[in-house]
Structure formats: structure tokens, C-alpha cells
Design an enzyme around this catalytic site. Sequence first.
Site, PDB file in Angstrom:
ATOM      1  CG  ASP A  21      -1.915   1.338   1.535  1.00  0.00           C
ATOM      2  OD1 ASP A  21      -1.949   1.961   0.348  1.00  0.00           O
ATOM      3  OD2 ASP A  21      -2.281   1.413   2.521  1.00  0.00           O
ATOM      4  CG  ASN A  23      -3.182   5.067  -1.075  1.00  0.00           C
ATOM      5  OD1 ASN A  23      -3.136   4.240  -0.439  1.00  0.00           O
ATOM      6  ND2 ASN A  23      -4.118   5.439  -2.146  1.00  0.00           N
ATOM      7  CG  ASP A  25      -5.997   2.965   0.369  1.00  0.00           C
ATOM      8  OD1 ASP A  25      -5.131   1.984   0.486  1.00  0.00           O
ATOM      9  OD2 ASP A  25      -6.644   3.141  -0.741  1.00  0.00           O
ATOM     10  CG  ASP A  29      -1.467   1.518  -3.658  1.00  0.00           C
ATOM     11  OD1 ASP A  29      -0.158   1.251  -3.854  1.00  0.00           O
ATOM     12  OD2 ASP A  29      -1.735   2.173  -2.709  1.00  0.00           O
ATOM     13  CG  ASP A  98      -7.233 -12.845 -12.636  1.00  0.00           C
ATOM     14  OD1 ASP A  98      -7.918 -13.866 -13.423  1.00  0.00           O
ATOM     15  OD2 ASP A  98      -6.915 -13.243 -11.615  1.00  0.00           O
ATOM     16  CG  ASP A 199     -11.644 -16.517 -12.594  1.00  0.00           C
ATOM     17  OD1 ASP A 199     -11.034 -16.691 -11.546  1.00  0.00           O
ATOM     18  OD2 ASP A 199     -12.849 -16.386 -12.491  1.00  0.00           O
ATOM     19  CD  GLU A 256      -9.610 -20.791 -11.382  1.00  0.00           C
ATOM     20  OE1 GLU A 256      -9.426 -20.969  -9.947  1.00  0.00           O
ATOM     21  OE2 GLU A 256     -10.512 -20.088 -11.788  1.00  0.00           O
ATOM     22  CG  HIS A 328      -6.126 -15.736  -5.393  1.00  0.00           C
ATOM     23  ND1 HIS A 328      -5.701 -16.391  -6.565  1.00  0.00           N
ATOM     24  CD2 HIS A 328      -7.278 -15.209  -5.737  1.00  0.00           C
ATOM     25  CE1 HIS A 328      -6.628 -16.455  -7.387  1.00  0.00           C
ATOM     26  NE2 HIS A 328      -7.628 -16.016  -6.854  1.00  0.00           N
ATOM     27  CG  ASP A 329      -8.883 -19.111  -5.512  1.00  0.00           C
ATOM     28  OD1 ASP A 329      -9.492 -17.855  -4.888  1.00  0.00           O
ATOM     29  OD2 ASP A 329      -8.917 -18.992  -6.753  1.00  0.00           O
TER      30      ASP A 329
HETATM   31  C1  NOJ Z   1     -11.317 -18.305  -9.497  1.00  0.00           C
HETATM   32  C2  NOJ Z   1     -10.566 -17.337  -8.574  1.00  0.00           C
HETATM   33  O1  NOJ Z   1      -9.499 -17.610  -8.564  1.00  0.00           O
HETATM   34  C3  NOJ Z   1     -11.362 -17.085  -7.387  1.00  0.00           C
HETATM   35  O2  NOJ Z   1     -10.729 -16.182  -6.548  1.00  0.00           O
HETATM   36  C4  NOJ Z   1     -12.858 -16.378  -7.535  1.00  0.00           C
HETATM   37  O3  NOJ Z   1     -13.375 -16.510  -6.380  1.00  0.00           O
HETATM   38  C5  NOJ Z   1     -13.599 -17.566  -8.669  1.00  0.00           C
HETATM   39  N1  NOJ Z   1     -12.740 -17.970  -9.753  1.00  0.00           N
HETATM   40  C6  NOJ Z   1     -14.616 -16.615  -9.389  1.00  0.00           C
HETATM   41  O4  NOJ Z   1     -14.032 -15.787 -10.044  1.00  0.00           O
END
Ligand code: NOJ
Length: 568
Positions: A21, A23, A25, A29, A98, A199, A256, A328-329
Site C-alpha cells: 500500500d 497511500n 488507505d 495499490d 486476470d 479465470d 484456471e 490466493h484461493d
Molecule cells: C477463481 C478465482 O481464483 C477465485 O478467487 C474466484 O472467487 C472465482 N474464480 C470466481 O471468479
Amino acid sequence: MQKKWWHDKVAYQIYPKSFMDSNGDGIGDLRGIISKLDYLKELGIDIIWLSPIYKSPFVDQGYDISDYYQIAEEFGTMEEFDELLAEAKKRDMYILMDLVVNHCSSQHEYFQKALSDPDGEYADYFYFVKGKDGREPSNYRSYFGGKAWEPVPGTDKYYLHMFAKEQPDLNWENPALRRKVYDMMNWWLKKGLGGFRIDAIINIKKDINFPSFPPDGPDGLVSCVKMVEEVNGVGEFLEEMKHETFEKFDAFTVGEVFNMKEDELREFIGEDGHFSSMFDFSAHELTYGEHGWYDAKPVEFRRWREILFASQKEMEGIGFKANIIENHDEPRGASRYLPEYARNEAGKKMLATTSILLRGIPFIYQGQEIGMTNCKRDDISEYDDISTKDQYQVAIEAGCTKDEALRACYENSRDNARTPMQWSGEENAGFTGGRPWLSVNPNYTEINVLEQESREDSVLSYYKKLIALRKAPEYKETFTYGSFQPIYEETENIFGFLRVSKESGQRILTAANFGKEACTLSLPGTAKKVLLSNMKKESEAEAEIRTLGRLPLESCEAIVLLLEGGEE
Ligand code: NOJ
């Protein structure tokens, strides 16, 4: 095999909201990302994938896009994005955006127009379907729980959302919609993107009869994935997309792809495949519980090794999967794939070794390179992820106590990977001068970049060496194109494989001891040189091997060894 510019690259995923970050907040960013490009360059990164930075209401943290042509204010401006592209280019780095086009946000102009005229042109950009007997068109459950159909106000129709209700699915059967998507992609590619991470792409093909299936849970619904599994024909859309867009730009694409049908790998990532690469999720798939996170089983080493090896063999002669430990999932790999006794720096380096040197394109997720871990929370209100909230509820409804449900989140939540990047031991891990949108993992005082930069034996320093080894001119051909040959498969705890160059015959052994006890292994040839060790000086490890004529490995030790043979 035709060589491609991306074959020998190492990629890094940035989750912009939590990276840096600039700035105050509390939200990461673009300027923050720009300020860390040198850090990434030094790590050895070539390709950077940015999780979505488009305008979004952030119901699903940016995977719900309300304007594909704008940068979310939270992240900065289009000028800053252009600056990021230029700065990356200066450093010979590529940026991937993405691409989220299975669905958009319910705030998107198309959806708003569709709602205001449910029989008009824009309604056909979505799946507006008449209900059956006063109920939803079918019994699908969305990926985030609850029904996948939502009433279209003032009509007898429903719209389909395979994710949240704020993420309506786009109708790929409609050529006008497809054209809009391709134009948008080309607009971004013309700016100079390296390509896209794509995605949830398998979901774009629907069975437009939307048949119901026998329920698979107490809610009387069936996962919408069942329909995806049953339907064929996604390849036609993907081929069209490729020809209309990324093929013209020689862009790199990584899909993905879940629920691919058997024997389709060549179609997806073969020489003329839909994509350049796709993520290897085989390890992730091991972690599914039968009913949800609460009944997920811990990952068993032998099974994990078996499926990763099978995946490596499957792609041989076909293409390159993208190898990950986490994203991130998912929870942090160090907390998921390492046994308790290995959840230390040696273990994290060992895990890195066995992933980065596999055949394929390595993708490192932010913070993995310093060994960030899962983060405990005391209450569900401390999570900010739609899927975690759903899974918590699933656990409670299945009879778990609050503690048990929180335990399931601690082990599986996507927010484990989304806590802010730990840059230093300063307040809020040096991520922000303000209040972070998601609180930092309290272990930032021990695990952070600044501390690890000062130490030659840190996880971060090891990642640098490991990536440099993969790219070293003498070994690059073997690590990029060499075949993958499993070894020590009969052992309980050794993750071992050879990479063998067809061109030079060069053979490199990687062996890692995931067991609690030390062991000694026989060698598949004569040792020539230790290229890397996670616990010892390379010269010491080499002397040991020479004296013994065998390979001794401590618990959590990993070694990379060049064997005699092959041309120099
Ligand atoms: C896969 C993404 O990696 C995930 O974070 C997202 O919630 C779902 N697709 C829906 O876009």
C-alpha cells in the site's frame, strides 16, 4: 517441440489488495507494486500475474468486474497501470492480467441494462431463463453456496450465477457477447500485456437445457459443477477466443482449468492447444472434503507425491503445466503440505525445491518466498472472504462447534493467503501506514522480507538461489526441457526425481527427505557436483556423498545433484 519465449520463465502472482500500500488507505495499490519491481527482479521473476485490478464492488475481491476498461480506484489509475507496464518492460518483465469472463458483476452496465429490459438485447448477454413450476429452472448450488439462480425482478425468469449472486454468468452462446469480450481482450493486449491468467474458464460452456440432477447434499441442491462435467464443447469457444485474441499477440496464457475431461490435456496445452499453460491443481484436489472444509483430510505425503508425479508424467511430450504450492484461493503451502515437524525454514526450502525444479512453469505466490503461513482467527467476523463465510456456515450446519468450524477455516480459508505481504517487522508488517483491510498475520515480526534479506540462510535467499539455479546457463536446458523421471518411489518419505536432458544427456537429481528420520539413499549414477543444498554448504554435502558413495539426507533436507554423464 517448438520453443516459446515463456518456456524458461518464472512467474509470480500478486494479490494487489494485499501486496503493498503506497497511500495509507490500507489497500495495496499499483504504485506499491511499482515500488517492488526491483525486489521481484532480484528474486528472479520474469512474469507477474496480477489478480484482478479492474473496477469492482469487491463482493468477491475483484473477481466481480463492473467495468473491464477501468482500474479500480482503490488500486490507482490507468496512467499508473501504463507506468507499471513500462517499468516492467524496462526490467524485461511481463505483466499478466486476470481475465474473468465467465461472469461479471451485477453492477456491470450490461447487467443493469438487462434488468431494466429483461426481454431486450442485453438480457441475452446473460442466462435469463424461465422458471419451472414456479421454481428455479434447475436445482444447482453455486460454488459459494446457496442456489445458483436468482429471480429477475418483475418477471417469471431467473438468472444464473455459478458464483455469488452478484456475479451473473455471461452467455457465451451469444456471438455479440463473445465479440465484446474479444474486443476488450485485444484492447488490453494492445497496451503491451504479456498475456492473461484465465479465470474459471471451464464454466463458460453450459448445457442450455439446464437439467436438474439428483441432489448431493442436505439442501436438496446439486453442485453446479455437475452440469459442467456433463456438457461438452468448451473447446470451440476457447479456440475462437485464441484465434481472435492472444494468438495474434504471441501472448502467454495460463488457464484456471478444473474439471477438464479425460485425455483433453493436449487440446488444452499441447502445441496447438487452447492455452500456453494451465495450473496443476492435482495437489489441491487432494484437499477436498466430502462435504466441505470441515471434513477435509490432511494431505498424506505418499498420495501427494503420487498425484504430482502422475501429473508430471501426463504432461510429458504434451506441454507445460504451471506448478504452484499455493495461490490466493488456497491456504499457505507451508501450512498444508509440510508435516508439523517440517514447518520450519528447512522444511519450507525443501518444499520450494521440490516445486520449482519440476517440469513446467513455476508460479510463486506472494509471500511464499519468505515462507508465510496460515493465520489463526478467533471469530468468523475477522474473515473477509465470501467462500470462507459459506464454508463456516456449512460446518456449523453439519453440527461442528464454533471452534471446530474456525479450525476448518484456519486450515482451508482463502484468507490465509490473502493477509498482507510481510515486508518488515514494523507495524502492520510494513505493508501500510494505515489500517490494513485484512489484519496482518501476527507472525510478521519473525517472518518478513527485511529480516530475510539480511540473512544468507533465509528462505528468501534460498528462493533466489533456487531460481538462479533453474535459470543458470549450464542447467537451464535440462530444467526447462529435460524429461521428468521419478525415483525413490518405493520409499515412504523421499520426494525424488531426475531431470534428464534429451539434448545433452545431462542428469540432475533432486531428492528431499520429508520424513522425521535421517536416511541414506543409493545414487542412480556417480555424483559429480552438488548444485544446491538447503541445510549444508554445497561443498560439505558433496564431500559427504563422495565419502559414502551414497546420499545421506537429514530430516527436511533437500539436495540438487548433478550426476556424471552427458555432454559438457
Ligand atoms: C477463481 C478465482 O481464483 C477465485 O478467487 C474466484 O472467487 C472465482 N474464480 C470466481 O471468479
